[in-house]
Design a protein around this motif. Structure first.
Motif, short mmCIF file in Angstrom:
data_model
loop_
_atom_site.label_atom_id
_atom_site.label_comp_id
_atom_site.label_asym_id
_atom_site.label_seq_id
_atom_site.Cartn_x
_atom_site.Cartn_y
_atom_site.Cartn_z
N TYR A 137 3.87 -2.69 3.03
CA TYR A 137 3.61 -1.35 2.50
C TYR A 137 2.11 -1.17 2.31
O TYR A 137 1.35 -2.14 2.36
CB TYR A 137 4.31 -1.18 1.15
CG TYR A 137 3.91 -2.27 0.18
CD1 TYR A 137 2.67 -2.22 -0.45
CD2 TYR A 137 4.72 -3.38 -0.07
CE1 TYR A 137 2.26 -3.23 -1.29
CE2 TYR A 137 4.32 -4.39 -0.91
CZ TYR A 137 3.09 -4.31 -1.52
OH TYR A 137 2.66 -5.31 -2.34
N ASP A 138 1.71 0.06 2.07
CA ASP A 138 0.36 0.31 1.55
C ASP A 138 0.49 1.41 0.50
O ASP A 138 1.56 1.55 -0.09
CB ASP A 138 -0.64 0.62 2.68
CG ASP A 138 -0.18 1.73 3.62
OD1 ASP A 138 0.56 2.63 3.16
OD2 ASP A 138 -0.55 1.69 4.81
N SER A 139 -0.55 2.20 0.29
CA SER A 139 -0.47 3.18 -0.81
C SER A 139 0.24 4.47 -0.40
O SER A 139 0.41 5.37 -1.23
CB SER A 139 -1.86 3.51 -1.35
OG SER A 139 -2.46 2.35 -1.88
N VAL A 147 -11.42 -1.69 -5.13
CA VAL A 147 -10.65 -2.63 -4.32
C VAL A 147 -10.77 -2.40 -2.81
O VAL A 147 -10.57 -3.33 -2.03
CB VAL A 147 -9.14 -2.60 -4.70
CG1 VAL A 147 -8.96 -3.00 -6.15
CG2 VAL A 147 -8.50 -1.26 -4.45
N ALA A 155 -7.64 -3.75 2.02
CA ALA A 155 -7.00 -3.82 0.72
C ALA A 155 -5.62 -3.15 0.72
O ALA A 155 -4.90 -3.22 -0.26
CB ALA A 155 -7.89 -3.18 -0.34
N GLN A 190 -5.60 -4.96 -7.93
CA GLN A 190 -6.31 -6.06 -7.25
C GLN A 190 -7.67 -6.34 -7.90
O GLN A 190 -8.15 -7.47 -7.88
CB GLN A 190 -6.56 -5.71 -5.78
CG GLN A 190 -5.30 -5.65 -4.93
CD GLN A 190 -5.61 -5.15 -3.52
OE1 GLN A 190 -6.76 -5.03 -3.11
NE2 GLN A 190 -4.57 -4.87 -2.75
N THR A 195 -4.99 0.12 0.76
CA THR A 195 -4.96 1.26 -0.18
C THR A 195 -4.97 2.61 0.54
O THR A 195 -5.11 3.64 -0.12
CB THR A 195 -6.16 1.25 -1.15
OG1 THR A 195 -7.36 1.49 -0.40
CG2 THR A 195 -6.27 -0.06 -1.89
N LYS A 208 1.80 2.13 -6.07
CA LYS A 208 1.26 1.28 -5.01
C LYS A 208 -0.19 1.57 -4.66
O LYS A 208 -0.61 1.47 -3.51
CB LYS A 208 2.13 1.40 -3.75
CG LYS A 208 3.53 0.82 -3.91
CD LYS A 208 4.09 0.39 -2.56
CE LYS A 208 5.24 -0.55 -2.66
NZ LYS A 208 6.48 0.07 -3.11
N CYS A 209 -0.96 1.98 -5.68
CA CYS A 209 -2.36 2.31 -5.41
C CYS A 209 -3.18 1.06 -5.12
O CYS A 209 -4.24 1.13 -4.52
CB CYS A 209 -2.96 3.06 -6.59
SG CYS A 209 -3.09 2.07 -8.09
N GLY A 210 -2.71 -0.08 -5.59
CA GLY A 210 -3.43 -1.33 -5.31
C GLY A 210 -4.63 -1.58 -6.21
O GLY A 210 -5.33 -2.59 -6.06
N LEU A 211 -4.87 -0.70 -7.18
CA LEU A 211 -6.07 -0.87 -8.01
C LEU A 211 -5.99 -2.12 -8.89
O LEU A 211 -7.00 -2.61 -9.36
CB LEU A 211 -6.31 0.38 -8.86
CG LEU A 211 -6.65 1.65 -8.08
CD1 LEU A 211 -7.04 2.78 -9.01
CD2 LEU A 211 -7.77 1.40 -7.07
N ARG A 265 1.18 -5.27 -7.81
CA ARG A 265 1.84 -4.44 -6.81
C ARG A 265 2.80 -5.27 -5.96
O ARG A 265 3.93 -4.84 -5.69
CB ARG A 265 0.77 -3.77 -5.92
CG ARG A 265 1.33 -2.94 -4.80
CD ARG A 265 0.26 -2.10 -4.09
NE ARG A 265 -0.65 -2.87 -3.24
CZ ARG A 265 -1.43 -2.31 -2.31
NH1 ARG A 265 -1.42 -1.00 -2.12
NH2 ARG A 265 -2.24 -3.06 -1.58
#
Ligand SMILES: Cc1cc2nc3c(=O)[nH]c(=O)nc-3n(C[C@H](O)[C@H](O)[C@H](O)COP(=O)(O)OP(=O)(O)OC[C@H]3O[C@@H](n4cnc5c(N)ncnc54)[C@H](O)[C@@H]3O)c2cc1C
Ligand code: SF4
Ligand code: SF4
Lengths: 461, 429
Positions: free
Chosen positions: A31-33, A139, A72, B28, A74, B23-26, B45
């Motif tokens: 997955y990603d954002s 990130v 990343a 990390q 994102t 799921k923004c990944g921030l 995440r």
């Protein structure tokens, strides 16, 4: 299916610790954002130097295995979701060296996995400035920024990632190294492949190194906040500021629903009746900053701002800008799923676009909050929903269809900065032309005859 | 619970909270584990996605998910900076519980949590038998921090440089304390925590000294058990509840105004987890836990907010102290300014900030036991920031962080001492 022998090969090349084959690990790169269906890759590899990166690409090409490069993860358009279950994901977060920061010639050379904010901080330490600042900069990677041509809050005055890309090295689909651009301000040696790689979303090559332009930092800055009870006035104020020959570095916008939602959460006492808030920052030479700020204040008042606030110091500015910082976090808390769009229109069309967004949301019985970069017409209408409610989510999809129609009618674009990926691929032709799609596909097929690089993204191959 | 479908069904109770992850990944940016490994499955995440996949029966391997969940310091850094405010810690705790109920608790952990930590008498006995024998096993590391290392026990302890256990634990030195509170005075229950009782006894003594100086009456019964966080973070809710029960019974015997601890992790556990898990126990525990939680304070916060301790101007030649924000103290309890004030109250010291003062040091309680290599790697970043600050002393409000800091500084041969803010303040009294 990927063979055990190939996995062994990768382990020999990269070390066991940089080859992830377990189901749990592979699932975490599915997955990603973007709010899209995950696809689990066959394998994940992490080169730790650029030579290994090239060898990975070559090995995959030779074996006819599809590949997706991931920084990343994102991006908001599905650019790093594997095309299918045979795909190998190539991670760039083992390539994080800043190779050079040249303070005399104002450039830096970096590997693709360097985190944007780390890079900006390293540059700032040398008293220089790298302006592109996507909201994900803490990130996101430089490689991802280039491949998406990421923008940010400073786009209006300072431009976006591509404006800082002087040169590039990348591996083509076969693993051959390609170089374009240079450390010089001017360079016309060969095609402008550097420009081609910007916003290519991992479909034309795998970036291994970039030369980035740096600028001297502004010596001073000043912020202003204005409140409007009519959107049209806010839009005219934006146009008025530009017409007064002031180019603020930041010119942000919050709509009524966002203001109300943020105020509900922070109890900061925001103007809940306001149709819009503008947050403006001018920067440059101290004397110029004072003049510009005074001009902006005049324009805001001339355009019937009901309130104009000029923070006295950094602490006050921090407080006033809280509303902008909290916009996404607060909207994201309202409902389980947050669909963040970024249709972009010419500045003058902001009121028309805002009206359309709110009409469409009402029509499909959806809640939307809109904020964004008013200076460059880049709005982020954010739909609040629950993707598990299939009925509601179907309405969101229809609303977005209609939203893009309007954006295109207003001579705007599908995406100001979040990219096409798979999320917006189906609307590409509407904004461009059939010829554009065919041309792009032919280009891809010529460069990537086996169709292995992020095949389903952008225009497909 | 022995079939995967049942496991999945129980995890579905977490679905709403997991879906809140955008799921923004921030996360990390702040996750110490991700910082050390760069692996998506190590960041919140990734872990949330795996729990969700297990709940939706998209992965059939609960052991693998349990393993990933274990690769976490439960430091709460992700939650503190998560834009939509996902209740990540609750999800992790509950998922660990459910998954461990399915695959079973590690036998060593079971012995420690259910038997040793829940039976203070036995724990104390084991520690006291152990303490005098340490000389035979541990060797002085000859460092500024006064740690020892254990070449003979390398197979078990790894190459850790840890504080020797105190010859006499705090509760043995003092026995049961229950001072009378003069009219209009303040009475506190002092909860030293396992490490304050057995390892950092000097630190706990400094706390008692400070309380006496401020004429605060102290209640410290013998027989207090562990706060329960090690058991809870291993998914052993039963073990945690046993320990909590012992504590609730003891702490409900006497009236006091505040419960004060020198340990950020104990404070956070008592305030946040005791009331939550007391609900499951039902009965008197519910009210007891709620009442005690409301009265519980970190000792730094107590000194500043209740006793009005203030910073003073530092002397010209004041020693430089840098402060490490322990995760529980800052991210769970929001206590960050107070310990700095407590240090500044002693004019012989002044605070110098380090970079990333609130980045996790990598201890994470029992994480350290099972993932020592990662713990050291995370600790090294903290060590570099400490050393770069040029401070002679690093202070922190959590004994687990103190242990971690001593270990990494000792390994690097640095001449930086590790202290609790209250020790620094107590020196001037
Ligand atoms: C909270 C949040 C805020 C955001 N704010 C902004 C914003 O203000 N402005 C903005 O523009 N975007 C924004 N984004 C979107 C996203 O962060 C950007 O697109 C960013 O550039 C992605 O970087 P990444 O490292 O995560 O790339 P990834 O998501 O990993 O990859 C993005 C694309 O680049 C490709 N790619 C990555 N590395 C390479 C490489 N070395 N060679 C070739 N292709 C490569 C991938 O295949 C993929 O197609 C935001 C996202 C979030 C979640
Ligand atoms: S910061 Fe929060 S919402 Fe964003 S990915 Fe991490 S857990 Fe999910
Ligand atoms: S609790 Fe700490 S270690 Fe665990 S996922 Fe969150 S930030 Fe990472």
């Amino acid at each position: 299916m990927i063979s055990q022998a190939l996995i062994k090969d990768f382990e020999a090349l990269l070390g066991k610790e940089n080859v992830f084959s377990s189901e749990a690990d592979r699932q975490s790169y599915s997955y990603d954002s973007a709010v899209l269906r995950p696809v689990v890759p066959a394998l994940v590899v992490r080169p730790t130097n650029t030579e290994q990166l090239g060898l990975c690409v070559k090995k995959l090409y030779d074996n006819g295995i599809p590949m997706t490069v991931r920084g990343a993860g994102t991006n908001l358009s599905g650019g790093t979701i594997p095309d299918n279950s045979d795909t190998v994901v190539i991670l760039t977060n083992g390539l994080t060296r800043i190779l050079e920061i040249n303070v005399n010639d104002l450039y830096a050379v970096v590997e693709p996995g360097v985190v944007t904010a780390d890079f900006a901080a390293a540059v700032a330490k040398k008293n220089l400035f790298y302006p592109p600042d996507p909201g994900s900069q803490a990130v996101s990677t430089i490689g991802g920024n280039i491949a998406e041509n990421a923008g940010g809050l400073r786009g209006l005055k300072y431009g976006v990632t591509k404006d800082y890309l002087m040169g590039i090295e990348f591996f083509d689909a076969t693993g051959e190294i390609v170089k374009s651009g240079s450390r010089t301000v001017k360079c016309v040696t060969g095609y402008n492949l550097t420009g081609m790689i910007a916003q290519s979303e991992g479909t034309l090559g795998v970036i291994s190194q970039a030369i980035l332009k740096l600028v001297p930092p502004p010596k001073a800055s000043k912020a202003l906040v204005a409140v409007f009870d009519d959107l049209q006035n806010a839009a005219e104020a934006v146009a008025g500021i530009i017409a007064a020959h002031v180019v603020p570095c930041t010119l942000e916008f919050l709509d009524n629903n966002t203001i109300v939602r943020v105020d509900d959460f922070t109890k900061a006492g925001l103007p809940r009746q306001a149709a819009a808030m503008l947050l403006i920052e001018v920067d440059g030479h101290p004397a110029q900053v004072e003049d510009d700020a005074a001009a902006v204040e005049r324009v805001l008042k001339d355009n019937k701002a009901t309130e104009v606030l000029v923070p006295k110091d950094a602490a006050e500015k921090f407080k006033l800008w809280e509303a902008r910082r909290m916009a996404l976090p607060v909207l994201a808390r309202c409902r389980p799923t947050t669909v963040l769009e970024d249709a972009t229109v010419p500045r003058s069309q902001i009121p028309a676009m805002m009206k359309a967004i709110n009409d469409i949301a009402a029509k499909y019985k959806l809640e939307v909050g809109t904020f964004g970069h008013a200076g460059d017409g880049n709005l982020h209408p954010t739909f609040l929903c629950d993707k598990r409610d299939h009925n509601e989510y179907a309405r969101v999809e229809e609303a977005i269809d209609e939203l893009f129609d309007v954006a295109i009618k207003l001579q705007g674009t599908l995406s100001g900065e979040h990219g096409i990926g798979t999320a917006k691929a189906k609307w590409m032709e509407k904004e461009t032309s059939r010829g554009t799609i065919l041309f792009s596909q032919r280009l891809r097929r010529a460069l990537d005859p086996k169709g292995l690089l992020n095949a389903s993204k952008l225009v497909g191959i | 619970m022995n079939n995967l479908h049942q496991l999945a069904q129980r995890l579905m109770a977490l679905d709403d909270r997991i879906t809140a992850c955008m799921k923004c990944g921030l996360c990390q940016a702040v996750c110490p584990m991700f910082g050390a490994t760069g692996m998506e499955a190590d960041v919140a995440r990734g872990k949330l996605a795996l729990i969700s996949n297990l709940a939706h029966e998209m992965i059939q391997d609960p052991e693998a998910v349990a393993d990933k969940l274990g690769r976490c310091l439960l430091c709460g850094s992700c939650q503190a900076s998560c834009p939509p405010g996902v209740k990540i810690m609750d999800v992790f705790m509950e998922a660990r519980e459910v998954v461990n109920a399915y695959i079973g608790l590690h036998p060593v952990k079971k012995m420690v949590f259910r038997t040793l930590l829940a039976k203070p008498g036995l724990f104390n006995f084991a520690m006291r038998v152990g303490a005098p024998m340490q000389g035979l096993i541990f060797k002085d590391s000859k460092d500024t921090q006064g740690t020892v290392c254990a070449p003979m026990l390398n197979f078990m302890l790894g190459d850790r440089h840890i504080r020797p256990l105190a010859k006499t634990p705090l509760h043995v030195r003092h026995g049961s304390i229950n001072e009378r509170c003069p009219a209009g005075g303040i009475k506190v229950a002092f909860y030293p925590g396992c490490m304050g009782d057995k390892m950092y006894v000097d630190m706990a003594e400094a706390c008692l000294k400070v309380l006496r100086h401020h004429k605060v009456a102290v209640y410290m019964p013998t027989g207090l058990a562990c706060c329960g966080i090690p058991a809870l973070s291993s998914g052993d809710v039963e073990g945690m509840m046993k320990q909590m029960k012992v504590n609730l019974d003891l702490l409900s015997q006497t009236m006091f105004d505040y419960l004060v601890t020198p340990c950020g992790s104990c404070t956070a556990t008592i305030k946040e987890y005791w009331p939550h898990y007391a609900q499951r126990m039902g009965g008197a525990a519910v009210g007891q836990a709620r009442e005690i939680a409301a009265k519980t304070m970190d000792i730094n916060a107590f000194l500043v907010e209740v006793l009005k301790v203030q910073a003073v101007e530092a002397a010209a030649n004041a020693h430089k102290v840098t402060f490490h924000d322990s995760c529980h103290l800052k991210k769970s309890l929001g206590v960050a300014a107070q310990p700095r004030t407590v240090i500044g109250a002693n004019p012989a010291y002044k605070v110098t900030e380090m970079a990333e003062a609130d980045r996790c040091c990598g201890c994470g309680g029992s994480f350290n036991l099972f993932h020592y290599d990662h713990s050291r790697k995370i600790g090294q970043r903290k060590r570099n920031n400490v050393v770069d600050s040029g401070a002679e002393i690093v202070a922190t409000g959590c004994p687990a962080c103190m242990m971690q800091l001593e270990d990494v500084l000792s390994h690097n041969g640095d001449a930086v001492k590790v202290k609790h803010p209250v020790e620094i303040y107590a020196e001037m009294l």
